[in-house]
Design a protein around this motif. Structure first.
Motif, PDB file in Angstrom:
ATOM      1  N   LEU A  36      33.093  30.804  43.529  1.00  0.00           N
ATOM      2  CA  LEU A  36      34.232  30.150  44.160  1.00  0.00           C
ATOM      3  C   LEU A  36      34.198  30.449  45.653  1.00  0.00           C
ATOM      4  N   ASP A  37      34.740  29.524  46.431  1.00  0.00           N
ATOM      5  CA  ASP A  37      34.798  29.702  47.877  1.00  0.00           C
ATOM      6  C   ASP A  37      36.196  30.160  48.272  1.00  0.00           C
ATOM      7  N   ALA A  38      36.244  31.282  49.002  1.00  0.00           N
ATOM      8  CA  ALA A  38      37.503  31.802  49.548  1.00  0.00           C
ATOM      9  C   ALA A  38      37.373  31.788  51.065  1.00  0.00           C
ATOM     10  N   ASP A  39      37.474  30.602  51.638  1.00  0.00           N
ATOM     11  CA  ASP A  39      37.391  30.422  53.083  1.00  0.00           C
ATOM     12  C   ASP A  39      36.121  31.044  53.666  1.00  0.00           C
ATOM     13  N   GLY A  40      34.994  30.729  53.054  1.00  0.00           N
ATOM     14  CA  GLY A  40      33.711  31.205  53.546  1.00  0.00           C
ATOM     15  C   GLY A  40      33.186  32.462  52.868  1.00  0.00           C
ATOM     16  N   VAL A  41      34.001  33.108  52.054  1.00  0.00           N
ATOM     17  CA  VAL A  41      33.542  34.257  51.267  1.00  0.00           C
ATOM     18  C   VAL A  41      33.349  33.779  49.836  1.00  0.00           C
ATOM     19  N   ARG A  42      32.169  34.001  49.302  1.00  0.00           N
ATOM     20  CA  ARG A  42      31.883  33.567  47.940  1.00  0.00           C
ATOM     21  C   ARG A  42      32.303  34.659  46.961  1.00  0.00           C
ATOM     22  N   ILE A  43      33.108  34.273  45.976  1.00  0.00           N
ATOM     23  CA  ILE A  43      33.522  35.188  44.917  1.00  0.00           C
ATOM     24  C   ILE A  43      32.787  34.764  43.650  1.00  0.00           C
ATOM     25  N   GLU A  44      32.094  35.718  43.050  1.00  0.00           N
ATOM     26  CA  GLU A  44      31.329  35.448  41.839  1.00  0.00           C
ATOM     27  C   GLU A  44      32.043  36.066  40.642  1.00  0.00           C
ATOM     28  N   LEU A  49      20.450  42.693  56.705  1.00  0.00           N
ATOM     29  CA  LEU A  49      21.222  42.259  55.551  1.00  0.00           C
ATOM     30  C   LEU A  49      22.397  41.401  55.982  1.00  0.00           C
ATOM     31  N   SER A  50      22.746  40.452  55.142  1.00  0.00           N
ATOM     32  CA  SER A  50      23.961  39.671  55.359  1.00  0.00           C
ATOM     33  C   SER A  50      24.670  39.537  54.018  1.00  0.00           C
ATOM     34  N   ALA A  51      25.987  39.414  54.059  1.00  0.00           N
ATOM     35  CA  ALA A  51      26.768  39.329  52.826  1.00  0.00           C
ATOM     36  C   ALA A  51      26.504  37.990  52.143  1.00  0.00           C
ATOM     37  N   HIS A  52      26.405  38.012  50.809  1.00  0.00           N
ATOM     38  CA  HIS A  52      26.219  36.788  50.034  1.00  0.00           C
ATOM     39  C   HIS A  52      27.432  36.481  49.164  1.00  0.00           C
ATOM     40  N   HIS A  53      27.908  37.483  48.406  1.00  0.00           N
ATOM     41  CA  HIS A  53      29.080  37.269  47.557  1.00  0.00           C
ATOM     42  C   HIS A  53      29.702  38.598  47.162  1.00  0.00           C
ATOM     43  N   VAL A  54      30.909  38.508  46.629  1.00  0.00           N
ATOM     44  CA  VAL A  54      31.592  39.633  46.013  1.00  0.00           C
ATOM     45  C   VAL A  54      31.674  39.292  44.535  1.00  0.00           C
ATOM     46  N   GLY A  55      31.199  40.181  43.667  1.00  0.00           N
ATOM     47  CA  GLY A  55      31.145  39.884  42.242  1.00  0.00           C
ATOM     48  C   GLY A  55      32.153  40.667  41.429  1.00  0.00           C
ATOM     49  N   LEU A  56      32.735  39.983  40.447  1.00  0.00           N
ATOM     50  CA  LEU A  56      33.649  40.611  39.499  1.00  0.00           C
ATOM     51  C   LEU A  56      33.194  40.269  38.086  1.00  0.00           C
ATOM     52  N   THR A  57      33.032  41.274  37.259  1.00  0.00           N
ATOM     53  CA  THR A  57      32.698  41.051  35.857  1.00  0.00           C
ATOM     54  C   THR A  57      33.989  40.840  35.083  1.00  0.00           C
ATOM     55  N   VAL A  58      34.008  39.774  34.292  1.00  0.00           N
ATOM     56  CA  VAL A  58      35.199  39.414  33.516  1.00  0.00           C
ATOM     57  C   VAL A  58      34.790  39.231  32.057  1.00  0.00           C
ATOM     58  N   SER A  59      35.751  39.373  31.158  1.00  0.00           N
ATOM     59  CA  SER A  59      35.444  39.165  29.741  1.00  0.00           C
ATOM     60  C   SER A  59      35.691  37.727  29.313  1.00  0.00           C
ATOM     61  N   ASP A  60      36.564  37.018  30.006  1.00  0.00           N
ATOM     62  CA  ASP A  60      36.909  35.635  29.674  1.00  0.00           C
ATOM     63  C   ASP A  60      36.697  34.789  30.919  1.00  0.00           C
ATOM     64  N   LEU A  61      35.514  34.203  31.048  1.00  0.00           N
ATOM     65  CA  LEU A  61      35.188  33.456  32.253  1.00  0.00           C
ATOM     66  C   LEU A  61      36.115  32.272  32.454  1.00  0.00           C
ATOM     67  N   GLU A  62      36.422  31.541  31.405  1.00  0.00           N
ATOM     68  CA  GLU A  62      37.276  30.358  31.553  1.00  0.00           C
ATOM     69  C   GLU A  62      38.694  30.746  31.991  1.00  0.00           C
ATOM     70  N   GLY A  63      39.238  31.817  31.417  1.00  0.00           N
ATOM     71  CA  GLY A  63      40.567  32.286  31.811  1.00  0.00           C
ATOM     72  C   GLY A  63      40.584  32.771  33.252  1.00  0.00           C
ATOM     73  N   ALA A  64      39.558  33.536  33.628  1.00  0.00           N
ATOM     74  CA  ALA A  64      39.475  34.043  35.000  1.00  0.00           C
ATOM     75  C   ALA A  64      39.290  32.882  35.977  1.00  0.00           C
ATOM     76  N   LEU A  65      38.436  31.941  35.612  1.00  0.00           N
ATOM     77  CA  LEU A  65      38.186  30.792  36.480  1.00  0.00           C
ATOM     78  C   LEU A  65      39.465  29.996  36.710  1.00  0.00           C
ATOM     79  N   ALA A  66      40.230  29.780  35.664  1.00  0.00           N
ATOM     80  CA  ALA A  66      41.498  29.064  35.802  1.00  0.00           C
ATOM     81  C   ALA A  66      42.435  29.802  36.755  1.00  0.00           C
TER      82      ALA A  66
END
Length: 139
Positions: free
Chosen positions: A58-66, A4-21
């Protein structure tokens, strides 16, 4: 067993546009992908009837945040305290924690000012617009 290798860390949000900003503008992460998924296979895979979701990676210095926003949206979890079983947080590092803290806008919610723990690590916890915890530590 498969390796196994790490692919991403995921966070569920209610407002994608607000979280993305927030993750893009406050934390300075780079958006690398945006997409939507739905259909029977997705619903079966996530165990939610007639589910669909919008995603931002999103890219956090090589760690993908979903960041993911589901339809239908569920009820909020009762607490987001770190000591609760199932609690989650994302941790990012900076070279100068005090400078990072000083650069935060007044409307960014933090748990405390930067603190140095007995292990010698300087940390700061803040919340994204949906209440998800983000640990910022000095590297």
């Amino acid at each position: 067993m498969a390796t196994l290798s790490a692919h991403h860390v995921g966070l569920t949000v209610s407002d994608l546009e607000g979280a993305l900003a927030f993750y893009r503008d406050v934390l300075d992460l780079t958006v690398v992908d945006r997409f939507s998924v739905g259909g029977e296979a997705f619903s079966d895979a996530v165990g939610l009837e007639e589910a669909s979701a919008d995603f931002a990676h999103l890219d956090a210095d090589g760690v993908r945040i979903e960041l993911v926003s589901y339809d239908p949206e569920a009820q909020s979890v009762p607490t987001t305290e770190l000591n609760q079983p199932g609690a989650k947080h994302v941790s990012l590092s900076v070279d100068d924690l005090d400078a990072f803290y000083a650069s935060l806008a007044d409307d960014v919610s933090t748990i405390s000012e930067p603190r140095t723990t007995e292990s010698g690590t300087s940390i700061l916890f803040l919340r994204d617009p949906g209440g998800n915890l983000i640990e910022i530590l000095e590297s």
